[in-house]
Scaffold this motif. Sequence first.
Motif, PDB file in Angstrom:
ATOM      1  N   SER A  46      54.797  83.604  59.939  1.00  6.93           N
ATOM      2  CA  SER A  46      55.022  82.187  60.402  1.00  6.93           C
ATOM      3  C   SER A  46      56.178  81.755  60.610  1.00  6.93           C
ATOM      4  O   SER A  46      56.158  81.111  62.153  1.00  6.93           O
ATOM      5  CB  SER A  46      54.568  81.524  58.962  1.00  6.93           C
ATOM      6  N   ALA A  47      57.174  82.673  60.183  1.00  4.86           N
ATOM      7  CA  ALA A  47      58.244  82.197  60.999  1.00  4.86           C
ATOM      8  C   ALA A  47      58.753  83.098  62.707  1.00  4.86           C
ATOM      9  O   ALA A  47      59.957  82.187  62.798  1.00  4.86           O
ATOM     10  CB  ALA A  47      59.865  82.469  59.599  1.00  4.86           C
ATOM     11  N   ASP A  48      58.803  83.403  62.617  1.00  4.99           N
ATOM     12  CA  ASP A  48      58.814  84.201  63.831  1.00  4.99           C
ATOM     13  C   ASP A  48      58.376  83.524  65.154  1.00  4.99           C
ATOM     14  O   ASP A  48      58.705  83.028  65.973  1.00  4.99           O
ATOM     15  CB  ASP A  48      58.350  86.068  63.934  1.00  4.99           C
ATOM     16  N   VAL A  49      57.043  82.925  64.406  1.00  6.39           N
ATOM     17  CA  VAL A  49      55.622  82.297  65.768  1.00  6.39           C
ATOM     18  C   VAL A  49      56.666  80.377  65.753  1.00  6.39           C
ATOM     19  O   VAL A  49      56.599  80.859  67.138  1.00  6.39           O
ATOM     20  CB  VAL A  49      54.906  82.034  65.274  1.00  6.39           C
ATOM     21  N   SER A  50      57.157  79.878  64.384  1.00  6.16           N
ATOM     22  CA  SER A  50      57.652  78.673  65.196  1.00  6.16           C
ATOM     23  C   SER A  50      59.164  79.468  65.853  1.00  6.16           C
ATOM     24  O   SER A  50      59.588  78.241  66.195  1.00  6.16           O
ATOM     25  CB  SER A  50      58.055  78.397  63.609  1.00  6.16           C
ATOM     26  N   THR A  51      59.962  80.379  65.145  1.00  6.96           N
ATOM     27  CA  THR A  51      60.899  80.073  66.045  1.00  6.96           C
ATOM     28  C   THR A  51      60.431  80.327  67.787  1.00  6.96           C
ATOM     29  O   THR A  51      61.537  79.766  68.107  1.00  6.96           O
ATOM     30  CB  THR A  51      61.993  81.794  65.630  1.00  6.96           C
ATOM     31  N   GLU A  52      59.767  81.431  68.135  1.00  4.27           N
ATOM     32  CA  GLU A  52      59.676  81.318  69.280  1.00  4.27           C
ATOM     33  C   GLU A  52      58.957  79.721  69.670  1.00  4.27           C
ATOM     34  O   GLU A  52      59.343  79.689  71.106  1.00  4.27           O
ATOM     35  CB  GLU A  52      58.679  82.152  69.785  1.00  4.27           C
ATOM     36  N   SER A  53      58.070  79.280  69.655  1.00  6.40           N
ATOM     37  CA  SER A  53      57.804  78.392  69.928  1.00  6.40           C
ATOM     38  C   SER A  53      58.988  76.997  69.668  1.00  6.40           C
ATOM     39  O   SER A  53      58.716  76.929  70.918  1.00  6.40           O
ATOM     40  CB  SER A  53      56.824  77.432  69.029  1.00  6.40           C
ATOM     41  N   SER A  54      60.013  77.102  68.889  1.00  9.24           N
ATOM     42  CA  SER A  54      60.891  76.859  68.937  1.00  9.24           C
ATOM     43  C   SER A  54      61.987  76.562  70.243  1.00  9.24           C
ATOM     44  O   SER A  54      62.290  75.785  70.865  1.00  9.24           O
ATOM     45  CB  SER A  54      61.957  76.563  67.873  1.00  9.24           C
ATOM     46  N   LEU A  55      61.984  77.775  70.867  1.00  5.13           N
ATOM     47  CA  LEU A  55      62.672  77.912  71.527  1.00  5.13           C
ATOM     48  C   LEU A  55      62.602  77.966  73.376  1.00  5.13           C
ATOM     49  O   LEU A  55      62.602  77.133  73.642  1.00  5.13           O
ATOM     50  CB  LEU A  55      62.904  79.527  71.863  1.00  5.13           C
ATOM     51  N   ARG A  56      61.095  77.930  73.367  1.00  5.59           N
ATOM     52  CA  ARG A  56      60.006  77.843  74.418  1.00  5.59           C
ATOM     53  C   ARG A  56      60.148  76.757  74.794  1.00  5.59           C
ATOM     54  O   ARG A  56      59.659  75.786  75.902  1.00  5.59           O
ATOM     55  CB  ARG A  56      59.079  79.144  74.195  1.00  5.59           C
ATOM     56  N   GLY A  57      59.559  75.829  73.685  1.00  2.00           N
ATOM     57  CA  GLY A  57      59.275  74.437  73.956  1.00  2.00           C
ATOM     58  C   GLY A  57      60.702  73.621  74.270  1.00  2.00           C
ATOM     59  O   GLY A  57      60.798  72.646  75.164  1.00  2.00           O
ATOM     60  N   ALA A  58      62.066  74.601  73.613  1.00  2.00           N
ATOM     61  CA  ALA A  58      63.080  73.554  74.271  1.00  2.00           C
ATOM     62  C   ALA A  58      63.489  73.769  75.790  1.00  2.00           C
ATOM     63  O   ALA A  58      64.163  73.153  76.411  1.00  2.00           O
ATOM     64  CB  ALA A  58      64.306  73.877  72.956  1.00  2.00           C
ATOM     65  N   CYS A  59      63.106  75.257  75.602  1.00  2.63           N
ATOM     66  CA  CYS A  59      63.274  75.350  77.614  1.00  2.63           C
ATOM     67  C   CYS A  59      62.916  74.955  78.594  1.00  2.63           C
ATOM     68  O   CYS A  59      63.102  74.052  79.139  1.00  2.63           O
ATOM     69  CB  CYS A  59      63.091  77.036  77.547  1.00  2.63           C
ATOM     70  N   ALA A  60      61.293  74.386  78.071  1.00  2.00           N
ATOM     71  CA  ALA A  60      60.264  73.645  78.882  1.00  2.00           C
ATOM     72  C   ALA A  60      61.168  72.136  78.638  1.00  2.00           C
ATOM     73  O   ALA A  60      60.984  71.932  79.862  1.00  2.00           O
ATOM     74  CB  ALA A  60      58.981  73.804  78.268  1.00  2.00           C
ATOM     75  N   SER A  61      61.751  72.085  77.674  1.00  4.93           N
ATOM     76  CA  SER A  61      61.693  70.123  77.961  1.00  4.93           C
ATOM     77  C   SER A  61      63.331  70.278  78.684  1.00  4.93           C
ATOM     78  O   SER A  61      63.634  69.304  79.387  1.00  4.93           O
ATOM     79  CB  SER A  61      62.154  70.003  76.243  1.00  4.93           C
ATOM     80  N   ALA A  62      64.166  70.979  78.889  1.00  8.36           N
ATOM     81  CA  ALA A  62      65.001  71.199  79.322  1.00  8.36           C
ATOM     82  C   ALA A  62      65.351  72.069  81.331  1.00  8.36           C
ATOM     83  O   ALA A  62      65.158  70.582  81.986  1.00  8.36           O
ATOM     84  CB  ALA A  62      65.838  72.500  79.140  1.00  8.36           C
ATOM     85  N   GLU A 217      56.557  70.389  74.286  1.00  6.26           N
ATOM     86  CA  GLU A 217      56.945  70.457  75.073  1.00  6.26           C
ATOM     87  C   GLU A 217      56.327  71.589  75.871  1.00  6.26           C
ATOM     88  O   GLU A 217      56.973  70.944  77.729  1.00  6.26           O
ATOM     89  CB  GLU A 217      58.678  70.732  75.152  1.00  6.26           C
ATOM     90  N   LEU A 218      56.162  72.629  75.605  1.00  6.82           N
ATOM     91  CA  LEU A 218      56.218  73.943  77.015  1.00  6.82           C
ATOM     92  C   LEU A 218      54.707  72.765  77.883  1.00  6.82           C
ATOM     93  O   LEU A 218      54.278  73.773  79.169  1.00  6.82           O
ATOM     94  CB  LEU A 218      55.580  75.032  76.006  1.00  6.82           C
ATOM     95  N   GLY A 219      53.705  72.249  76.572  1.00  2.00           N
ATOM     96  CA  GLY A 219      52.937  71.783  77.562  1.00  2.00           C
ATOM     97  C   GLY A 219      52.474  71.057  79.169  1.00  2.00           C
ATOM     98  O   GLY A 219      52.254  70.617  79.886  1.00  2.00           O
ATOM     99  N   HIS A 220      53.862  70.336  78.379  1.00  5.30           N
ATOM    100  CA  HIS A 220      54.536  68.723  79.447  1.00  5.30           C
ATOM    101  C   HIS A 220      54.720  69.648  80.615  1.00  5.30           C
ATOM    102  O   HIS A 220      54.487  69.346  81.645  1.00  5.30           O
ATOM    103  CB  HIS A 220      55.396  68.367  79.151  1.00  5.30           C
ATOM    104  N   ALA A 252      48.527  68.193  75.831  1.00  2.77           N
ATOM    105  CA  ALA A 252      49.795  69.169  76.771  1.00  2.77           C
ATOM    106  C   ALA A 252      50.091  69.918  75.180  1.00  2.77           C
ATOM    107  O   ALA A 252      49.747  71.610  75.097  1.00  2.77           O
ATOM    108  CB  ALA A 252      50.810  67.692  76.930  1.00  2.77           C
ATOM    109  N   VAL A 253      49.279  68.793  73.925  1.00  2.00           N
ATOM    110  CA  VAL A 253      49.662  70.114  72.691  1.00  2.00           C
ATOM    111  C   VAL A 253      48.643  71.112  72.932  1.00  2.00           C
ATOM    112  O   VAL A 253      48.903  71.943  71.966  1.00  2.00           O
ATOM    113  CB  VAL A 253      48.840  68.399  71.372  1.00  2.00           C
ATOM    114  N   ARG A 254      47.932  70.841  73.412  1.00  2.00           N
ATOM    115  CA  ARG A 254      46.896  71.930  73.373  1.00  2.00           C
ATOM    116  C   ARG A 254      46.871  73.290  74.139  1.00  2.00           C
ATOM    117  O   ARG A 254      46.805  74.230  74.175  1.00  2.00           O
ATOM    118  CB  ARG A 254      45.052  71.036  74.039  1.00  2.00           C
ATOM    119  N   ALA A 255      48.117  73.604  75.321  1.00  2.00           N
ATOM    120  CA  ALA A 255      48.120  74.177  76.009  1.00  2.00           C
ATOM    121  C   ALA A 255      49.694  74.725  75.612  1.00  2.00           C
ATOM    122  O   ALA A 255      49.685  75.443  75.410  1.00  2.00           O
ATOM    123  CB  ALA A 255      49.097  73.171  77.230  1.00  2.00           C
ATOM    124  N   GLY A 256      50.837  73.524  74.628  1.00  8.73           N
ATOM    125  CA  GLY A 256      51.558  74.383  73.583  1.00  8.73           C
ATOM    126  C   GLY A 256      50.663  74.864  72.602  1.00  8.73           C
ATOM    127  O   GLY A 256      51.623  76.194  72.478  1.00  8.73           O
TER     128      GLY A 256
END
Length: 270
Positions: A46-62, A217-220, A252-256
């Motif tokens: 679970s922690a690995d998925v959360s970490t990857e999600s956090s990274l990908r979401g932050a990069c998408a937002s930027a 964020e990745l969905g957006h 967007a949440v579904r895409a994420g």
Amino acid sequence: MSDSTSASLSGPLVRIAELPGVQDAVTDTRALVDRLLKHRILRRRSADVSTESSLRGACASASLEGAEVAMDEIREGHIYDTRIKGALRASAELGSLVDTWPKAPRQVLARLHTLAAADAVDSEALGRPRTAGERVEDPLGLGEAMPPEAALGRMEGLYSLLNSRTAVPALVTSALVHGELMAIRPFGWGDGLVARAAERLTLVERGLDPKSLVPPELGHQTMREEYVPALRGYMSGTSEGVAEWIVYCCRAVRAGTQDSLATCEALKRG
């Protein structure tokens, strides 16, 4: 917050949740998120998925702020763009803000802006609402921002929304938080980074995604051609515009969520 204030908010929120298309979008999205939460790999990774999600979401937002994002370079620690740095800092601290968010949203938003804008604005402007004469960055081309005094008044309404505890679905509340922050643009720089982080924080705090596995964020970013038109619809204040924005945010949440399901499958394969 008093019971009377909470009750006064619940009526409009319930009516928004009952707008055409919203309930179906919420139900479909919640079902997919539940599917993710039941994935077997989460029992040990679970922690690995959360970490990857956090990274990908932050990069998408930027990226939505106009940053050039290369995931390989970021994974290697080659980060130079202030927008990417800010998005990563804000994303990394979301977990520590969950408990404070419903009780002191003003404090949390100031903290998110401080994290997002630390390399971009003067220190005295960090976490502080913009004042008259200050420039408002507009990377999405939304148009002229409301005056600072109007922004401050509207922020009070947002704080009341976040302090209220109603049965309105988390997906509706998070979409309203995102939409309001983009309509208000309270800080002038990094408002998009703050808005998308606040949307994700709301989904975590309101219980839809308690482990922060989903990167909305990745969905957006994936749906970026629809993002600005949907925001403009929300900013119009019409029932149709608000409903379409919430439905869009659910998509967007579904895409994420689909992206995190793919991460789970990749981890399962080893």
